[in-house]
Design an enzyme around this catalytic site. Structure first.
Site, PDB file in Angstrom:
ATOM      1  N   SER A 191       0.729  -1.270   0.209  1.00 40.23           N
ATOM      2  CA  SER A 191       0.156   0.067   0.062  1.00 40.23           C
ATOM      3  C   SER A 191       0.748   1.342   0.032  1.00 40.23           C
ATOM      4  CB  SER A 191      -0.845   0.051   1.193  1.00 40.23           C
ATOM      5  OG  SER A 191      -0.112  -0.036   2.392  1.00 40.23           O
ATOM      6  N   CYS A 192       2.108   1.365  -0.753  1.00 39.29           N
ATOM      7  CA  CYS A 192       3.015   2.198  -0.823  1.00 39.29           C
ATOM      8  C   CYS A 192       2.660   2.998  -2.100  1.00 39.29           C
ATOM      9  CB  CYS A 192       4.124   1.665  -0.682  1.00 39.29           C
ATOM     10  SG  CYS A 192       5.498   3.131  -0.210  1.00 39.29           S
ATOM     11  N   ASP A 193       2.126   4.227  -1.850  1.00 36.60           N
ATOM     12  CA  ASP A 193       1.656   4.986  -3.222  1.00 36.60           C
ATOM     13  C   ASP A 193       1.880   6.568  -2.953  1.00 36.60           C
ATOM     14  OD1 ASP A 193      -0.169   2.658  -4.545  1.00 36.60           O
ATOM     15  OD2 ASP A 193      -0.758   3.026  -2.295  1.00 36.60           O
ATOM     16  N   ARG A 248      -2.706  -1.019  -8.431  1.00 37.62           N
ATOM     17  CA  ARG A 248      -2.926  -0.162  -7.543  1.00 37.62           C
ATOM     18  C   ARG A 248      -2.799   1.389  -8.236  1.00 37.62           C
ATOM     19  NH1 ARG A 248       1.125  -2.025  -4.336  1.00 37.62           N
ATOM     20  NH2 ARG A 248       1.845   0.071  -4.002  1.00 37.62           N
ATOM     21  N   GLU A 308       9.152   5.496  -3.840  1.00 36.12           N
ATOM     22  CA  GLU A 308       8.608   4.086  -3.834  1.00 36.12           C
ATOM     23  C   GLU A 308       9.712   3.074  -4.041  1.00 36.12           C
ATOM     24  OE1 GLU A 308       5.452   3.410  -3.498  1.00 36.12           O
ATOM     25  OE2 GLU A 308       4.829   5.835  -3.519  1.00 36.12           O
TER      26      GLU A 308
END
Length: 324
Positions: A23-25, A252, A110
């Protein structure tokens, strides 16, 4: 001094270490898609739950000529002047996951996984988080940050464990870099890289290479290496993500694009102090959530608010008139 309007959103989510967090955005919406022509920049960082996170302020500083700087793993040459920065970072490393400087340059990074990954990545060099902080400390614009990061990448390379307890956790890096006028996406594969300029609209990145055929800057020999490795046949437009990415998107990024498109149709609101206008995001001044209390009135230990810390271009929103 004229004040630039950038809303900088920090969100750190502590996730269980297993399975690996996904969930790295990071996103940016430029002024033409927001009410009030404000730039909105945000990042969700999913560091391991055992890792201590901290938000720090580092004032601008002058340094002696010829002095050295100790980053997370290696020493590099220091510059004569570094800009003031606010950083969100794991406590054990020198670098940061996200931050902003006194010139309203914002950067989030990221993890990305590329075909150039090898055992050489375990060698301690500059972490992607070190490059992010160096970009903020040494740049006045987003494009200058691209040049700073890529020159340091060429000189020192990237590498070393990205965790203080899991030495197998290594990766290459991508960056979303913005100022009050424009944004850049910078994506790396070893010492190679490609950069895309964004002058309007919105852009987001997740944990996969996303630069395709629109490449505004690139490292020397990037296309030639892809041909040599058999990743591109030399015909048609060169696609960086297709050539160098080890796998495609997990969806994502595409979901983020859909959300940004929907929210920006009527102009994404800024973050005025008493009515954020963003569902689910309470106003820091009135919120009863401790972590979202306004630092000007509640105080965050160890983190001076710019109104009292002396950063002239990041004043307190209660007195500056800048939304957010």
């Amino acid at each position: 001094r004229s004040l630039l309007n950038i809303n900088f959103i920090i969100r750190v989510v502590k996730m269980p270490p297993h399975p690996p967090p996904t969930s790295c955005d990071t996103f940016v919406v430029l002024g033409n898609c927001t009410k009030g022509n404000h730039v909105v920049f945000g990042k969700n960082s999913d560091r391991p739950c055992e890792e201590v996170q901290e938000v720090i302020y580092q004032p601008q500083m002058k340094h002696e000529e010829g002095s050295k700087l100790k980053c997370t793993y290696i020493e590099i040459d220091q510059v004569c002047h570094t800009h003031a920065v606010i950083l969100s970072k794991p406590s054990w490393m020198w670098g940061a996951e996200m931050g902003a400087n006194e010139h309203n340059v914002c950067i989030g990074n990221e993890a990305v996984y590329t075909k150039l990954e090898s055992n050489e990545d375990f060698t301690e060099r500059l972490l992607g988080m070190d490059l992010l902080r160096l970009g903020l400390e040494r740049s006045r614009t987003a494009e200058e940050a691209v040049d700073v990061i890529t020159s340091l990448l060429q000189e020192h390379g990237q590498g070393g464990p990205c965790s203080d307890y899991d030495t197998s956790f290594i990766y290459h890096n991508s960056f979303l870099i913005a100022d009050a006028q424009e944004a850049w996406v910078l994506e790396t594969a070893g010492k190679h890289w490609a950069a895309e300029q964004i002058k309007s609209g919105y852009r987001n990145i997740s944990n996969a290479l996303s630069i395709g055929t629109k490449i505004d800057k690139m490292s020397d020999g990037l296309k030639e290496l892809a041909q040599e490795k058999g990743w591109w046949d030399g015909s048609g437009n060169f696609d960086f993500a297709s050539a160098y990415g080890s796998f495609g998107s997990d969806g994502r990024k595409e979901s983020g694009e859909m959300l940004l498109k929907k929210l920006s149709e009527g102009g994404i609101p800024g973050l005025p102090c008493h009515s954020s206008g963003i569902p689910g995001l309470p106003c820091p001044h009135t919120s009863d959530i401790p972590d979202l209390q306004c630092p000007h009135t509640s105080g965050i230990p160890g983190v001076p608010w710019p109104h009292t810390s002396g950063i002239p271009s990041l004043p307190c929103p209660h007195t500056s008139g800048i939304p957010g």
